[in-house]
Scaffold this motif. Structure first.
Motif, PDB file in Angstrom:
ATOM      1  N   ASN A 102     -54.673  28.476  13.241  1.00 33.32           N
ATOM      2  CA  ASN A 102     -54.964  28.059  14.612  1.00 33.32           C
ATOM      3  C   ASN A 102     -54.660  26.570  14.775  1.00 33.32           C
ATOM      4  O   ASN A 102     -55.523  25.718  14.582  1.00 33.32           O
ATOM      5  CB  ASN A 102     -56.427  28.349  14.945  1.00 33.32           C
ATOM      6  CG  ASN A 102     -56.764  28.027  16.383  1.00 33.32           C
ATOM      7  OD1 ASN A 102     -55.885  27.984  17.247  1.00 33.32           O
ATOM      8  ND2 ASN A 102     -58.038  27.795  16.653  1.00 33.32           N
ATOM      9  N   VAL A 103     -53.421  26.281  15.103  1.00 31.34           N
ATOM     10  CA  VAL A 103     -53.015  24.904  15.369  1.00 31.34           C
ATOM     11  C   VAL A 103     -52.423  24.846  16.776  1.00 31.34           C
ATOM     12  O   VAL A 103     -51.979  25.855  17.332  1.00 31.34           O
ATOM     13  CB  VAL A 103     -51.998  24.382  14.334  1.00 31.34           C
ATOM     14  CG1 VAL A 103     -52.634  24.337  12.950  1.00 31.34           C
ATOM     15  CG2 VAL A 103     -50.745  25.243  14.301  1.00 31.34           C
ATOM     16  N   ASP A 104     -52.418  23.663  17.336  1.00 31.44           N
ATOM     17  CA  ASP A 104     -52.000  23.496  18.728  1.00 31.44           C
ATOM     18  C   ASP A 104     -50.520  23.179  18.890  1.00 31.44           C
ATOM     19  O   ASP A 104     -49.945  23.428  19.956  1.00 31.44           O
ATOM     20  CB  ASP A 104     -52.831  22.385  19.384  1.00 31.44           C
ATOM     21  CG  ASP A 104     -54.308  22.735  19.419  1.00 31.44           C
ATOM     22  OD1 ASP A 104     -54.661  23.738  20.053  1.00 31.44           O
ATOM     23  OD2 ASP A 104     -55.106  21.999  18.785  1.00 31.44           O
ATOM     24  N   ALA A 105     -49.900  22.621  17.852  1.00 32.01           N
ATOM     25  CA  ALA A 105     -48.505  22.217  17.992  1.00 32.01           C
ATOM     26  C   ALA A 105     -47.917  21.935  16.623  1.00 32.01           C
ATOM     27  O   ALA A 105     -48.622  21.872  15.608  1.00 32.01           O
ATOM     28  CB  ALA A 105     -48.381  20.984  18.893  1.00 32.01           C
ATOM     29  N   LEU A 106     -46.585  21.755  16.612  1.00 36.71           N
ATOM     30  CA  LEU A 106     -45.834  21.467  15.395  1.00 36.71           C
ATOM     31  C   LEU A 106     -44.940  20.253  15.609  1.00 36.71           C
ATOM     32  O   LEU A 106     -44.388  20.069  16.697  1.00 36.71           O
ATOM     33  CB  LEU A 106     -44.918  22.640  15.041  1.00 36.71           C
ATOM     34  CG  LEU A 106     -45.439  23.814  14.249  1.00 36.71           C
ATOM     35  CD1 LEU A 106     -44.402  24.944  14.277  1.00 36.71           C
ATOM     36  CD2 LEU A 106     -45.733  23.408  12.815  1.00 36.71           C
ATOM     37  N   VAL A 107     -44.780  19.457  14.547  1.00 41.31           N
ATOM     38  CA  VAL A 107     -43.736  18.432  14.502  1.00 41.31           C
ATOM     39  C   VAL A 107     -42.975  18.663  13.202  1.00 41.31           C
ATOM     40  O   VAL A 107     -43.548  18.577  12.113  1.00 41.31           O
ATOM     41  CB  VAL A 107     -44.307  17.005  14.540  1.00 41.31           C
ATOM     42  CG1 VAL A 107     -43.181  15.983  14.386  1.00 41.31           C
ATOM     43  CG2 VAL A 107     -45.081  16.754  15.832  1.00 41.31           C
ATOM     44  N   LEU A 108     -41.695  18.977  13.315  1.00 41.99           N
ATOM     45  CA  LEU A 108     -40.857  19.288  12.160  1.00 41.99           C
ATOM     46  C   LEU A 108     -39.812  18.194  12.011  1.00 41.99           C
ATOM     47  O   LEU A 108     -38.973  18.002  12.887  1.00 41.99           O
ATOM     48  CB  LEU A 108     -40.188  20.652  12.349  1.00 41.99           C
ATOM     49  CG  LEU A 108     -41.131  21.815  12.691  1.00 41.99           C
ATOM     50  CD1 LEU A 108     -40.348  23.103  12.896  1.00 41.99           C
ATOM     51  CD2 LEU A 108     -42.191  21.989  11.612  1.00 41.99           C
ATOM     52  N   ALA A 109     -39.875  17.460  10.897  1.00 39.07           N
ATOM     53  CA  ALA A 109     -39.025  16.286  10.706  1.00 39.07           C
ATOM     54  C   ALA A 109     -38.147  16.464   9.476  1.00 39.07           C
ATOM     55  O   ALA A 109     -38.647  16.792   8.399  1.00 39.07           O
ATOM     56  CB  ALA A 109     -39.887  15.031  10.549  1.00 39.07           C
ATOM     57  N   GLY A 110     -36.851  16.257   9.632  1.00 35.24           N
ATOM     58  CA  GLY A 110     -35.954  16.379   8.487  1.00 35.24           C
ATOM     59  C   GLY A 110     -36.082  17.735   7.826  1.00 35.24           C
ATOM     60  O   GLY A 110     -36.189  17.849   6.599  1.00 35.24           O
ATOM     61  N   LEU A 111     -36.049  18.778   8.633  1.00 37.54           N
ATOM     62  CA  LEU A 111     -36.271  20.138   8.157  1.00 37.54           C
ATOM     63  C   LEU A 111     -35.302  20.492   7.033  1.00 37.54           C
ATOM     64  O   LEU A 111     -34.089  20.302   7.150  1.00 37.54           O
ATOM     65  CB  LEU A 111     -36.095  21.106   9.324  1.00 37.54           C
ATOM     66  CG  LEU A 111     -36.485  22.554   9.124  1.00 37.54           C
ATOM     67  CD1 LEU A 111     -37.994  22.704   9.101  1.00 37.54           C
ATOM     68  CD2 LEU A 111     -35.905  23.407  10.253  1.00 37.54           C
ATOM     69  N   ALA A 112     -35.848  21.016   5.916  1.00 37.69           N
ATOM     70  CA  ALA A 112     -34.989  21.516   4.845  1.00 37.69           C
ATOM     71  C   ALA A 112     -34.347  22.821   5.275  1.00 37.69           C
ATOM     72  O   ALA A 112     -34.917  23.580   6.068  1.00 37.69           O
ATOM     73  CB  ALA A 112     -35.813  21.735   3.573  1.00 37.69           C
ATOM     74  N   LEU A 113     -33.181  23.099   4.749  1.00 38.71           N
ATOM     75  CA  LEU A 113     -32.524  24.359   5.058  1.00 38.71           C
ATOM     76  C   LEU A 113     -33.203  25.483   4.290  1.00 38.71           C
ATOM     77  O   LEU A 113     -33.367  25.400   3.066  1.00 38.71           O
ATOM     78  CB  LEU A 113     -31.041  24.287   4.693  1.00 38.71           C
ATOM     79  CG  LEU A 113     -30.223  23.252   5.460  1.00 38.71           C
ATOM     80  CD1 LEU A 113     -28.757  23.300   5.033  1.00 38.71           C
ATOM     81  CD2 LEU A 113     -30.338  23.459   6.967  1.00 38.71           C
ATOM     82  N   PRO A 171     -46.095  24.646  21.195  1.00 39.65           N
ATOM     83  CA  PRO A 171     -45.297  23.436  21.445  1.00 39.65           C
ATOM     84  C   PRO A 171     -44.813  22.810  20.138  1.00 39.65           C
ATOM     85  O   PRO A 171     -45.598  22.619  19.203  1.00 39.65           O
ATOM     86  CB  PRO A 171     -46.279  22.526  22.178  1.00 39.65           C
ATOM     87  CG  PRO A 171     -47.231  23.465  22.851  1.00 39.65           C
ATOM     88  CD  PRO A 171     -47.387  24.614  21.895  1.00 39.65           C
ATOM     89  N   THR A 172     -43.529  22.517  20.087  1.00 42.96           N
ATOM     90  CA  THR A 172     -42.903  22.052  18.845  1.00 42.96           C
ATOM     91  C   THR A 172     -41.930  20.929  19.137  1.00 42.96           C
ATOM     92  O   THR A 172     -41.102  21.032  20.041  1.00 42.96           O
ATOM     93  CB  THR A 172     -42.165  23.204  18.146  1.00 42.96           C
ATOM     94  OG1 THR A 172     -43.085  24.248  17.827  1.00 42.96           O
ATOM     95  CG2 THR A 172     -41.493  22.737  16.863  1.00 42.96           C
ATOM     96  N   LEU A 173     -42.039  19.872  18.345  1.00 46.80           N
ATOM     97  CA  LEU A 173     -41.076  18.776  18.373  1.00 46.80           C
ATOM     98  C   LEU A 173     -40.286  18.825  17.069  1.00 46.80           C
ATOM     99  O   LEU A 173     -40.873  18.800  15.983  1.00 46.80           O
ATOM    100  CB  LEU A 173     -41.788  17.430  18.506  1.00 46.80           C
ATOM    101  CG  LEU A 173     -40.912  16.178  18.386  1.00 46.80           C
ATOM    102  CD1 LEU A 173     -39.917  16.093  19.539  1.00 46.80           C
ATOM    103  CD2 LEU A 173     -41.778  14.921  18.317  1.00 46.80           C
TER     104      LEU A 173
END
Length: 246
Positions: A102-113, A171-173
């Motif tokens: 149960n989280v409200d949002a995501l921030v994905l930085a430098g995503l690995a393949l 919501p995702t950045l």
């Protein structure tokens, strides 16, 4: 420090004294990264009154990493909105955890393949630094931090993470560098393409950014982008605009 019971120490950054907290970020580190290298990021985000907890992603023990995240989410002292942030492999794991926690949002930085294959190992430490960042200060932190596991960027992701990601439903950045030599931007952003709703996923490309995008030379601009995303999130999951071109 948080009152949650963790299987490993989480690095903690709180809002300035006298200011009400505005939310919580739980950051999962990438391959070869101890929590300590996110001190600059944690201090900057906390200065804007968002609490930050940095958890080391243990790829050999994802269950223990998940337990750390759950313990933090169960901590009543950590305010909402609660956002999972991940870098590199930590971004892949954060995206998967967000499907069940149960989280409200995501921030994905430098995503690995997430195809299971890492890049060829760097020949020298300088070569690995070049892949990670152009920031002299961060290069120094990586070099001096005894906990950094050199050569780990070439590690393949474990089978549990080597699966295609779907478009998030929260919501995702997504923040990725255009000069990332570890995970080319077009490949990293592919899971968030045509199926991703513009109101759900915001993808941001950082000019000339390398793989450690939270700690690259543009770390101030990246942090500001994250803060603006968080401020929009506080207005609602549809992310109403606050600042826009006239």
């Amino acid at each position: 420090m948080t009152s949650a019971t963790l299987s490993s120490d989480a690095l903690s950054f709180d809002e300035p004294t006298g200011i009400a907290p505005r939310g919580t970020l739980i950051l999962l580190t990438g391959r070869g990264e101890p929590a300590a290298i996110y001190g600059r990021f944690g201090r900057r985000i906390a200065a804007d009154a968002y609490r930050v907890r940095v958890v080391e992603t243990r790829l050999a023990d994802l269950a223990a990493t998940r337990a750390d995240v759950v313990a933090l989410l169960d901590d009543p002292e950590l305010p909402s909105p609660r956002v999972l942030v991940g870098s590199d492999a930590g971004a892949v794991y954060a995206a998967l955890l967000a499907q069940e926690l149960n989280v409200d949002a995501l921030v994905l930085a430098g995503l690995a393949l997430s195809d299971g294959d890492g890049p060829d190992p760097a020949d020298t430490w300088d070569d690995e630094l070049d892949r990670r960042t152009a920031c002299p200060a961060h290069r120094g932190v990586l070099t001096e931090e005894a906990g950094v596991r050199r050569g780990r960027l070439a590690d393949p992701l474990p089978a549990a993470l080597a699966t295609p990601l779907g478009a998030p439903t929260i919501p995702t950045l997504v923040v990725h560098g255009t000069a990332d030599p570890v995970a080319p931007a077009a490949d990293a952003l592919a899971p968030f393409g045509d199926d991703a709703s513009a109101s759900t996923v915001q993808a941001v490309l950082v000019a000339d950014g390398r793989h450690d995008i939270l700690n690259d030379v543009t770390h101030r601009s990246v942090a500001a982008t994250i803060i603006l995303f968080l401020e929009r999130l506080r207005l609602g999951p549809e992310l109403p605009s606050i600042v826009r071109a006239s």
